[in-house]
Design a protein around this motif. Structure first.
Motif, PDB file in Angstrom:
ATOM      1  N   LEU A   1       0.751  -1.216  -0.044  1.00 53.16           N
ATOM      2  CA  LEU A   1      -0.093  -0.069   0.140  1.00 53.16           C
ATOM      3  C   LEU A   1       0.855   1.193   0.002  1.00 53.16           C
ATOM      4  O   LEU A   1       1.737   1.282   0.585  1.00 53.16           O
ATOM      5  N   ARG A   2       0.413   2.411  -0.516  1.00 49.82           N
ATOM      6  CA  ARG A   2       1.055   3.357  -0.472  1.00 49.82           C
ATOM      7  C   ARG A   2       0.654   4.374   0.701  1.00 49.82           C
ATOM      8  O   ARG A   2      -0.057   3.870   1.441  1.00 49.82           O
TER       9      ARG A   2
ATOM     10  N   GLN B   1      -5.174   9.136   8.254  1.00 53.44           N
ATOM     11  CA  GLN B   1      -3.921  10.115   8.172  1.00 53.44           C
ATOM     12  C   GLN B   1      -2.713   9.132   7.454  1.00 53.44           C
ATOM     13  O   GLN B   1      -3.088   8.061   7.492  1.00 53.44           O
ATOM     14  N   ARG B   2      -1.917   9.810   6.903  1.00 55.16           N
ATOM     15  CA  ARG B   2      -0.886   9.051   6.042  1.00 55.16           C
ATOM     16  C   ARG B   2      -0.051   8.202   6.988  1.00 55.16           C
ATOM     17  O   ARG B   2       0.193   8.294   8.042  1.00 55.16           O
ATOM     18  N   LEU B   3       0.269   6.969   6.294  1.00 52.96           N
ATOM     19  CA  LEU B   3       1.300   6.072   6.811  1.00 52.96           C
ATOM     20  C   LEU B   3       2.670   6.870   7.131  1.00 52.96           C
ATOM     21  O   LEU B   3       2.902   7.691   6.395  1.00 52.96           O
ATOM     22  N   ASP B   4       3.708   6.274   7.758  1.00 50.12           N
ATOM     23  CA  ASP B   4       4.902   6.741   8.226  1.00 50.12           C
ATOM     24  C   ASP B   4       5.936   6.593   6.903  1.00 50.12           C
ATOM     25  O   ASP B   4       6.956   7.219   7.013  1.00 50.12           O
ATOM     26  N   LYS B   5       5.599   5.517   6.040  1.00 53.40           N
ATOM     27  CA  LYS B   5       6.334   5.242   4.822  1.00 53.40           C
ATOM     28  C   LYS B   5       5.610   5.420   3.658  1.00 53.40           C
ATOM     29  O   LYS B   5       4.489   5.241   3.365  1.00 53.40           O
ATOM     30  N   PRO B   6       6.307   5.602   2.726  1.00 55.19           N
ATOM     31  CA  PRO B   6       5.790   5.782   1.364  1.00 55.19           C
ATOM     32  C   PRO B   6       5.241   4.398   0.810  1.00 55.19           C
ATOM     33  O   PRO B   6       4.190   4.472  -0.018  1.00 55.19           O
TER      34      PRO B   6
END
Length: 70
Positions: A14-15, A52-57
Protein backbone atom coordinates in the motif's frame (compact mmCIF):
# COMPACT_ATOMS: atom_id res chain seq x y z
CA UNK A 1 -16.63 -30.80 -5.76
CA UNK A 2 -12.88 -30.64 -5.03
CA UNK A 3 -13.06 -30.33 -1.22
CA UNK A 4 -9.95 -28.12 -1.23
CA UNK A 5 -8.90 -26.34 1.93
CA UNK A 6 -5.87 -24.21 2.59
CA UNK A 7 -4.21 -21.19 4.13
CA UNK A 8 -2.65 -18.54 1.92
CA UNK A 9 -0.63 -15.57 3.10
CA UNK A 10 -1.01 -12.59 0.80
CA UNK A 11 1.51 -9.74 0.84
CA UNK A 12 -0.19 -6.48 0.02
CA UNK A 13 1.72 -3.29 -0.81
CA UNK A 14 0.00 0.00 0.00
CA UNK A 15 1.07 3.57 -0.61
CA UNK A 16 1.22 5.97 2.32
CA UNK A 17 -2.33 7.17 1.56
CA UNK A 18 -3.73 3.60 1.62
CA UNK A 19 -3.84 3.23 -2.18
CA UNK A 20 -3.35 -0.33 -3.45
CA UNK A 21 -0.04 -1.01 -5.25
CA UNK A 22 0.15 -4.80 -5.69
CA UNK A 23 -0.67 -8.13 -4.09
CA UNK A 24 1.07 -11.50 -4.34
CA UNK A 25 1.06 -14.61 -2.27
CA UNK A 26 3.87 -15.22 0.22
CA UNK A 27 2.67 -18.68 1.24
CA UNK A 28 0.78 -20.99 -1.09
CA UNK A 29 -2.08 -23.31 -0.18
CA UNK A 30 -0.75 -25.81 -2.67
CA UNK A 31 -3.73 -25.18 -4.96
CA UNK A 32 -3.27 -22.63 -7.75
CA UNK A 33 -6.99 -21.86 -7.90
CA UNK A 34 -7.22 -21.06 -4.16
CA UNK A 35 -4.05 -18.94 -4.35
CA UNK A 36 -5.36 -16.94 -7.31
CA UNK A 37 -8.75 -16.46 -5.65
CA UNK A 38 -7.13 -15.22 -2.43
CA UNK A 39 -5.21 -12.59 -4.43
CA UNK A 40 -8.44 -11.52 -6.18
CA UNK A 41 -10.38 -11.30 -2.90
CA UNK A 42 -7.70 -9.15 -1.26
CA UNK A 43 -7.35 -6.94 -4.34
CA UNK A 44 -11.12 -6.35 -4.56
CA UNK A 45 -11.53 -5.57 -0.86
CA UNK A 46 -8.40 -3.55 -0.12
CA UNK A 47 -9.86 -0.10 -0.67
CA UNK A 48 -8.75 1.76 2.46
CA UNK A 49 -9.63 5.27 3.49
CA UNK A 50 -7.02 6.37 6.00
CA UNK A 51 -7.54 9.26 8.39
CA UNK A 52 -3.84 10.07 8.23
CA UNK A 53 -0.93 9.06 6.04
CA UNK A 54 1.29 6.13 6.95
CA UNK A 55 4.86 6.78 8.11
CA UNK A 56 6.46 5.21 5.01
CA UNK A 57 5.93 5.74 1.26
CA UNK A 58 5.10 2.04 0.79
CA UNK A 59 3.90 -0.40 3.46
CA UNK A 60 3.84 -4.21 3.30
CA UNK A 61 0.83 -5.85 4.94
CA UNK A 62 0.53 -9.63 5.38
CA UNK A 63 -3.01 -10.97 5.22
CA UNK A 64 -3.89 -14.61 5.92
CA UNK A 65 -6.74 -16.03 3.85
CA UNK A 66 -8.17 -19.34 5.05
CA UNK A 67 -10.40 -21.65 3.02
CA UNK A 68 -12.05 -24.23 5.27
CA UNK A 69 -14.98 -26.52 4.57
CA UNK A 70 -17.51 -27.23 7.29
Amino acid sequence: MNRWEGRIVVHLLLRENGEFVTARFAKSSGYKLLDANAIDVVRCTCSLKLRQRLDKPVVLVSIPVIYKLK
